[in-house]
Write an enzyme that holds these catalytic residues in place. Sequence first.
Site, short mmCIF file in Angstrom:
data_model
loop_
_atom_site.label_atom_id
_atom_site.label_comp_id
_atom_site.label_asym_id
_atom_site.label_seq_id
_atom_site.Cartn_x
_atom_site.Cartn_y
_atom_site.Cartn_z
N ASP A 1 4.38 -31.61 -31.19
CA ASP A 1 4.37 -32.43 -32.37
C ASP A 1 2.90 -33.03 -32.83
O ASP A 1 1.94 -33.16 -32.14
CB ASP A 1 5.25 -33.55 -32.39
CG ASP A 1 5.34 -34.36 -31.05
OD1 ASP A 1 4.54 -34.37 -30.34
OD2 ASP A 1 6.50 -35.02 -30.66
N ASP B 1 14.67 -44.07 -27.67
CA ASP B 1 16.01 -43.66 -28.50
C ASP B 1 16.44 -42.48 -28.15
O ASP B 1 17.42 -41.85 -29.01
CB ASP B 1 15.45 -43.99 -30.04
CG ASP B 1 14.52 -42.86 -30.42
OD1 ASP B 1 13.94 -42.04 -29.43
OD2 ASP B 1 14.28 -42.88 -31.81
N HIS C 1 14.86 -39.36 -28.07
CA HIS C 1 14.27 -38.24 -28.79
C HIS C 1 13.64 -37.31 -27.77
O HIS C 1 13.18 -37.90 -26.99
CB HIS C 1 13.52 -38.67 -29.94
CG HIS C 1 12.28 -39.29 -29.82
ND1 HIS C 1 11.62 -40.30 -30.36
CD2 HIS C 1 11.23 -39.14 -28.69
CE1 HIS C 1 10.32 -40.97 -29.91
NE2 HIS C 1 10.13 -40.01 -28.74
N GLU D 1 14.21 -37.20 -33.83
CA GLU D 1 15.07 -38.93 -33.74
C GLU D 1 16.44 -38.48 -33.82
O GLU D 1 17.16 -37.33 -33.95
CB GLU D 1 14.57 -39.60 -34.66
CG GLU D 1 13.06 -39.97 -34.94
CD GLU D 1 12.45 -40.77 -34.19
OE1 GLU D 1 13.19 -40.89 -32.62
OE2 GLU D 1 11.55 -41.66 -34.40
P1 PGA Z 1 5.89 -41.63 -23.71
O1 PGA Z 1 6.74 -41.11 -25.14
O2 PGA Z 1 5.84 -40.68 -22.71
O3 PGA Z 1 4.81 -42.32 -24.54
O4 PGA Z 1 6.72 -42.81 -23.33
C1 PGA Z 1 7.79 -40.30 -24.74
C2 PGA Z 1 8.21 -39.69 -25.99
O5 PGA Z 1 8.32 -40.32 -27.19
O6 PGA Z 1 8.65 -38.56 -26.15
#
Ligand code: PGA
Length: 260
Positions: free
Chosen positions: A67, A136, A138, A143
């Site tokens: 992404d 959350d 994702h 999302e």
């Molecule tokens: P993080 O994010 O590795 O910064 O905890 C993970 C994600 O949002 O997929």
Amino acid sequence: MEVIIQPTAEEASALAARIFGVLVRSKPAAVLGLATGSTPLGLYAELIRLHREEGLDFSKVTTFNLDEYLGLGPEHPASYHHFMWENLFRHINIRPENTNLPDGLARDVATSCAVYEERIRAAGGIDLQVVGIGSDGHIGFNEPGSSLASRTRIKTLTERTRADNAPFFGPAEEVPYHVITMGIGTILEAREVLLLGFGPRKAEALAAAIEGPVSPMVPASALHFHPRTRALLDEAAAVRLQRGNYYRHVFANKPVWQRV
Ligand code: PGA
């Protein structure tokens, strides 16, 4: 889904790097699916070490990232282009032209997303995709509520994700509202998936993804549709799992031929 619990994030990251290393040594032109955020930093540090100290060769490897923020160019310090160059690419012998991320400056987003999907197909598909998990649930920036069949497209971030990612931005900067992300359907087409989750902040989302029902409300749960997904967690991220002891038992008693 195979669930592997390691004492620390460092040990889980080292195991993840070993899995990548085995693939790249057996298939030098492997296509790797990469992720950003704090989770894969240990994995990338270990891949850099494997390159420097053990000659792991990335010269034929191709990468595709999950992404990118819409509106951020590659020079922006919070862009995922910048993240990948700072934290991995500039430390290994990968060819710049073999690295791919969604175009955060795309004018025609729909076409740019279709082109990204086509580039993945033309490269022969992704051999091994690493994903983190959002608090959350994702994966990528899919999302809750994302179609389980979704493809690379624009998504609007939840306010929770924007807050989670605010530390990567300057104090006066706004976290973008929109991103381009591979879809869940795109991720599920990778030949193998590694889900990494570390620390207590991820425990609830991981329990829902690993032991709850498959649901668009927990996008990571879609990985149950994937035949070769391994979840690598540290103990802190595993505290909400009901079957933790079984996963530890499985890993401790793996047949020798099944070990990494
Ligand atoms: P993080 O994010 O590795 O910064 O905890 C993970 C994600 O949002 O997929």
